[in-house]
Design a protein around this motif. Structure first.
Motif, PDB file in Angstrom:
ATOM      1  N   ALA A 141      -9.436  30.192  55.416  1.00 47.18           N
ATOM      2  CA  ALA A 141     -10.477  29.291  55.941  1.00 47.18           C
ATOM      3  C   ALA A 141     -11.867  29.894  55.712  1.00 47.18           C
ATOM      4  CB  ALA A 141     -10.243  29.041  57.430  1.00 47.18           C
ATOM      5  N   LEU A 142     -12.009  31.183  56.003  1.00 49.35           N
ATOM      6  CA  LEU A 142     -13.337  31.800  55.896  1.00 49.35           C
ATOM      7  C   LEU A 142     -13.784  31.951  54.449  1.00 49.35           C
ATOM      8  CD1 LEU A 142     -13.022  34.501  58.715  1.00 49.35           C
ATOM      9  CD2 LEU A 142     -14.388  32.381  58.765  1.00 49.35           C
ATOM     10  N   SER A 143     -12.818  31.963  53.536  1.00 50.84           N
ATOM     11  CA  SER A 143     -13.201  32.156  52.132  1.00 50.84           C
ATOM     12  C   SER A 143     -14.003  30.957  51.604  1.00 50.84           C
ATOM     13  CB  SER A 143     -11.974  32.438  51.266  1.00 50.84           C
ATOM     14  OG  SER A 143     -11.168  31.296  51.197  1.00 50.84           O
ATOM     15  N   ARG A 144     -13.995  29.819  52.334  1.00 49.43           N
ATOM     16  CA  ARG A 144     -14.828  28.695  51.882  1.00 49.43           C
ATOM     17  C   ARG A 144     -16.298  29.088  51.854  1.00 49.43           C
ATOM     18  NH1 ARG A 144     -13.937  27.770  57.261  1.00 49.43           N
ATOM     19  NH2 ARG A 144     -15.461  26.692  58.573  1.00 49.43           N
ATOM     20  N   HIS A 145     -16.698  30.017  52.713  1.00 46.77           N
ATOM     21  CA  HIS A 145     -18.102  30.431  52.736  1.00 46.77           C
ATOM     22  C   HIS A 145     -18.452  31.335  51.550  1.00 46.77           C
ATOM     23  CE1 HIS A 145     -18.300  28.580  56.620  1.00 46.77           C
ATOM     24  NE2 HIS A 145     -17.431  29.430  57.144  1.00 46.77           N
ATOM     25  N   LEU A 146     -17.435  31.976  50.980  1.00 43.63           N
ATOM     26  CA  LEU A 146     -17.669  32.722  49.731  1.00 43.63           C
ATOM     27  C   LEU A 146     -17.899  31.706  48.615  1.00 43.63           C
ATOM     28  CD1 LEU A 146     -14.789  35.391  49.915  1.00 43.63           C
ATOM     29  CD2 LEU A 146     -17.234  35.848  50.199  1.00 43.63           C
ATOM     30  N   ALA A 147     -17.076  30.660  48.636  1.00 43.26           N
ATOM     31  CA  ALA A 147     -17.166  29.656  47.578  1.00 43.26           C
ATOM     32  C   ALA A 147     -18.531  28.964  47.579  1.00 43.26           C
ATOM     33  CB  ALA A 147     -16.046  28.635  47.743  1.00 43.26           C
ATOM     34  N   THR A 148     -19.098  28.737  48.771  1.00 49.96           N
ATOM     35  CA  THR A 148     -20.397  28.041  48.824  1.00 49.96           C
ATOM     36  C   THR A 148     -21.557  29.005  48.577  1.00 49.96           C
ATOM     37  OG1 THR A 148     -20.716  28.472  51.184  1.00 49.96           O
ATOM     38  CG2 THR A 148     -19.568  26.412  50.596  1.00 49.96           C
ATOM     39  N   GLY A 149     -21.279  30.308  48.608  1.00 50.32           N
ATOM     40  CA  GLY A 149     -22.358  31.291  48.429  1.00 50.32           C
ATOM     41  C   GLY A 149     -23.044  31.646  49.740  1.00 50.32           C
ATOM     42  N   ALA A 150     -22.588  31.055  50.858  1.00 48.87           N
ATOM     43  CA  ALA A 150     -23.216  31.375  52.152  1.00 48.87           C
ATOM     44  C   ALA A 150     -22.889  32.803  52.569  1.00 48.87           C
ATOM     45  CB  ALA A 150     -22.733  30.390  53.214  1.00 48.87           C
ATOM     46  N   LEU A 151     -21.758  33.294  52.095  1.00 39.55           N
ATOM     47  CA  LEU A 151     -21.295  34.629  52.476  1.00 39.55           C
ATOM     48  C   LEU A 151     -21.224  35.501  51.223  1.00 39.55           C
ATOM     49  CD1 LEU A 151     -20.165  35.821  55.154  1.00 39.55           C
ATOM     50  CD2 LEU A 151     -17.873  35.189  54.364  1.00 39.55           C
ATOM     51  N   ASP A 152     -21.716  36.747  51.350  1.00 38.92           N
ATOM     52  CA  ASP A 152     -21.624  37.682  50.222  1.00 38.92           C
ATOM     53  C   ASP A 152     -20.276  38.370  50.205  1.00 38.92           C
ATOM     54  OD1 ASP A 152     -24.240  37.247  49.462  1.00 38.92           O
ATOM     55  OD2 ASP A 152     -25.012  38.819  50.801  1.00 38.92           O
ATOM     56  N   GLU A 153     -19.763  38.657  51.401  1.00 41.34           N
ATOM     57  CA  GLU A 153     -18.551  39.478  51.423  1.00 41.34           C
ATOM     58  C   GLU A 153     -17.660  39.154  52.623  1.00 41.34           C
ATOM     59  OE1 GLU A 153     -19.061  43.778  51.609  1.00 41.34           O
ATOM     60  OE2 GLU A 153     -17.211  43.956  50.441  1.00 41.34           O
ATOM     61  N   LEU A 154     -16.358  39.047  52.323  1.00 39.18           N
ATOM     62  CA  LEU A 154     -15.326  38.906  53.353  1.00 39.18           C
ATOM     63  C   LEU A 154     -14.406  40.105  53.157  1.00 39.18           C
ATOM     64  CD1 LEU A 154     -13.784  37.242  55.494  1.00 39.18           C
ATOM     65  CD2 LEU A 154     -12.710  35.984  53.619  1.00 39.18           C
ATOM     66  N   THR A 155     -14.261  40.911  54.202  1.00 35.70           N
ATOM     67  CA  THR A 155     -13.516  42.140  54.001  1.00 35.70           C
ATOM     68  C   THR A 155     -12.719  42.489  55.259  1.00 35.70           C
ATOM     69  OG1 THR A 155     -13.730  44.445  53.311  1.00 35.70           O
ATOM     70  CG2 THR A 155     -15.521  43.581  54.626  1.00 35.70           C
ATOM     71  N   LEU A 156     -12.001  43.594  55.220  1.00 40.44           N
ATOM     72  CA  LEU A 156     -11.246  43.980  56.417  1.00 40.44           C
ATOM     73  C   LEU A 156     -11.111  45.494  56.524  1.00 40.44           C
ATOM     74  CD1 LEU A 156      -7.388  43.590  56.173  1.00 40.44           C
ATOM     75  CD2 LEU A 156      -8.831  43.323  54.180  1.00 40.44           C
ATOM     76  N   THR A 157     -10.867  45.923  57.749  1.00 45.58           N
ATOM     77  CA  THR A 157     -10.500  47.310  58.023  1.00 45.58           C
ATOM     78  C   THR A 157      -9.062  47.290  58.516  1.00 45.58           C
ATOM     79  OG1 THR A 157     -12.749  47.854  58.671  1.00 45.58           O
ATOM     80  CG2 THR A 157     -11.055  49.376  59.366  1.00 45.58           C
ATOM     81  N   THR A 158      -8.234  48.115  57.903  1.00 40.41           N
ATOM     82  CA  THR A 158      -6.805  48.080  58.215  1.00 40.41           C
ATOM     83  C   THR A 158      -6.233  49.488  58.238  1.00 40.41           C
ATOM     84  OG1 THR A 158      -4.633  47.355  57.367  1.00 40.41           O
ATOM     85  CG2 THR A 158      -6.363  47.650  55.737  1.00 40.41           C
ATOM     86  N   ASN A 159      -5.131  49.640  58.945  1.00 47.73           N
ATOM     87  CA  ASN A 159      -4.450  50.940  58.888  1.00 47.73           C
ATOM     88  C   ASN A 159      -3.552  51.039  57.657  1.00 47.73           C
ATOM     89  OD1 ASN A 159      -1.995  49.622  59.474  1.00 47.73           O
ATOM     90  ND2 ASN A 159      -2.158  50.025  61.669  1.00 47.73           N
ATOM     91  N   GLY A 160      -3.434  49.960  56.913  1.00 49.35           N
ATOM     92  CA  GLY A 160      -2.752  50.002  55.620  1.00 49.35           C
ATOM     93  C   GLY A 160      -1.248  49.813  55.658  1.00 49.35           C
ATOM     94  N   THR A 161      -0.644  49.766  56.852  1.00 42.28           N
ATOM     95  CA  THR A 161       0.830  49.734  56.898  1.00 42.28           C
ATOM     96  C   THR A 161       1.392  48.440  56.291  1.00 42.28           C
ATOM     97  OG1 THR A 161       0.835  48.794  59.115  1.00 42.28           O
ATOM     98  CG2 THR A 161       0.998  51.196  58.973  1.00 42.28           C
ATOM     99  N   ARG A 162       0.584  47.386  56.297  1.00 39.81           N
ATOM    100  CA  ARG A 162       1.098  46.107  55.775  1.00 39.81           C
ATOM    101  C   ARG A 162       0.388  45.649  54.502  1.00 39.81           C
ATOM    102  NH1 ARG A 162       3.268  42.688  60.906  1.00 39.81           N
ATOM    103  NH2 ARG A 162       4.213  44.498  61.886  1.00 39.81           N
ATOM    104  N   LEU A 163      -0.358  46.549  53.909  1.00 34.59           N
ATOM    105  CA  LEU A 163      -1.107  46.161  52.710  1.00 34.59           C
ATOM    106  C   LEU A 163      -0.202  45.835  51.531  1.00 34.59           C
ATOM    107  CD1 LEU A 163      -4.324  48.329  52.268  1.00 34.59           C
ATOM    108  CD2 LEU A 163      -4.145  45.832  52.441  1.00 34.59           C
ATOM    109  N   ALA A 164       0.971  46.492  51.488  1.00 31.17           N
ATOM    110  CA  ALA A 164       1.859  46.235  50.354  1.00 31.17           C
ATOM    111  C   ALA A 164       2.176  44.740  50.289  1.00 31.17           C
ATOM    112  CB  ALA A 164       3.134  47.053  50.497  1.00 31.17           C
ATOM    113  N   GLU A 165       2.324  44.142  51.466  1.00 33.03           N
ATOM    114  CA  GLU A 165       2.649  42.717  51.530  1.00 33.03           C
ATOM    115  C   GLU A 165       1.409  41.844  51.313  1.00 33.03           C
ATOM    116  OE1 GLU A 165       4.229  39.633  54.998  1.00 33.03           O
ATOM    117  OE2 GLU A 165       4.423  41.786  55.294  1.00 33.03           O
ATOM    118  N   PHE A 166       0.263  42.279  51.854  1.00 29.57           N
ATOM    119  CA  PHE A 166      -0.891  41.371  51.926  1.00 29.57           C
ATOM    120  C   PHE A 166      -1.996  41.613  50.891  1.00 29.57           C
ATOM    121  CE2 PHE A 166       0.711  40.973  56.380  1.00 29.57           C
ATOM    122  CZ  PHE A 166       0.969  39.604  56.340  1.00 29.57           C
TER     123      PHE A 166
END
Ligand code: SAM
Ligand code: SF4
Length: 342
Positions: A94-119
């Motif tokens: 849902a939030l990535s729509r703001h990247l598409a419109t240019g309203a947002l420069d960056e969508l990012t996350l902080t994670t402990n990495g345990t589920r990154l293999a999946e995501f």
């Protein structure tokens, strides 16, 4: 609930606080839960929030999108562990729509990495370009101890998956005097060899934990002097509006950041605010100030009501924090980092 789409940034004055700082960065905690129990972050037996108190994904989207409408250019999804929240990829979508419109420069996350293999791959597909992964040690046993039971191999696989998906990975390591201080040069070398930046963080007095923070605290000023005894560190004038100060390490060819909330004040250029998973807006990580945006939403508030509540909170953003680590001192704020969102 209709997703919030306007007004656009051009229609509105930016979010400027009472000290003239413009807020362009929102961190959104999507859950207080986590699959790890890092010793500096959580108590061993935490009680987590009942589901009804936690914002739905639609509510999170509505508030985050209101901020984008008010000129926020960067969103960081965090927690708790954001990737344990059910349906979180729907929120990224849902939030990535703001990247598409240019309203947002960056969508990012902080994670402990345990589920990154999946995501990692789905995140990259949704427009995420960089992730921060928290990793304090490369020793499996120490990792298990520091996280109270975590499996290092999962995190390393996750980092590999993120890089394979084209995501830039930055490692965050909390510097802990007796636990990982001696290993940090090796961790930095390891990360730089894989093209990852590293940011070192001093432990902050947030929330009650079992340990005494004076036993954990390591001044990064002292660590920097030690690194300079065998590496050449060159300051680089890079400011992200945040607390980190960066250097290049000539010998490894990588970048290293220092987050020193205790030994240095970094508030004069602060550009960020934080939303907890219960919809509380904290305009300073180290103060108790709080605005209840969930109450506005659940009372049936209009977009205008939401905007007014956000502006009022930002207007009162404190000048700075006052962290001190002293024996037997109470934490600067009662809430844990996992509640505020790191
Ligand atoms: N679970 C995710 C993770 O660990 O990356 C995101 C949330 S975690 C609260 C965000 C960051 O806060 C992590 O890098 C963690 O090391 C850091 N952190 C947690 N408690 C802290 C404390 N008391 N002092 C300094 N950093 C802390
Ligand atoms: Fe969980 Fe992150 Fe806190 Fe560790 S630092 S307990 S991974 S929320």
């Amino acid at each position: 609930m209709t997703p919030y789409d306007g007004p656009s940034a051009q229609d509105r004055p930016p979010l400027i606080d009472g000290f003239g700082r413009t807020v362009t960065y929102l961190r959104v905690s999507v859950t207080d839960r986590c699959d790890l129990r890092c010793v500096y972050c959580m108590a061993e037996h935490m009680s987590f929030l009942p589901k009804a108190e936690v914002l739905t994904l639609e509510e999170l989207d509505r508030i985050a999108s209101a901020f984008v409408g008010l000129g926020v250019r960067k969103l960081r999804i965090t927690g708790g562990e954001p990737l344990v929240r059910k349906g979180v990829m729907g929120l990224f979508g849902a939030l990535s729509r703001h990247l598409a419109t240019g309203a947002l420069d960056e969508l990012t996350l902080t994670t402990n990495g345990t589920r990154l293999a999946e995501f990692a791959a789905p995140l990259a597909e949704l427009g995420v370009r960089r992730v921060n992964v928290s990793l304090d040690t490369l020793k499996p046993e120490l990792f298990r101890t520091l996280t109270r039971g975590g499996d290092l191999a999962k995190v390393l696989t996750g980092i590999g998956a993120a890089q394979a998906a084209g995501l830039k990975v930055k490692l965050n390591a909390v510097a802990l005097k007796d636990d990982n201080a001696a290993e940090l040069p090796e961790l930095i070398r390891w990360a730089h060899a894989r093209g990852c930046e590293v940011t070192l963080i001093e432990t902050m007095p947030l929330g009650e934990i079992e340990a005494d923070r004076t036993d954990q605290y390591l001044s990064l000023g002292a660590l920097r002097r030690e690194l300079e005894s065998f590496w050449t560190l060159t300051d680089i004038p890079l400011s992200t509006g945040g607390p980190a100060r960066y250097v290049e390490v000539a010998e490894t060819g990588g970048r290293l950041g220092f987050i020193t909330p205790l030994s240095h004040n970094f508030c004069e250029a602060c550009n960020r605010v934080r939303l907890t998973c219960t919809g509380t807006l904290h305009t300073c990580l180290g103060q108790e100030d709080a605005a209840d945006l969930r109450a506005v939403l659940r009372a049936g508030g209009s977009d205008q009501d939401l905007i007014e509540a956000i502006r009022l909170a930002v207007d009162g953003k404190p000048k700075g924090h006052d962290f001190r680590i002293e024996r037997a001192a109470r934490p600067a704020v009662a809430r844990h980092m996992s509640t505020t969102g790191g």
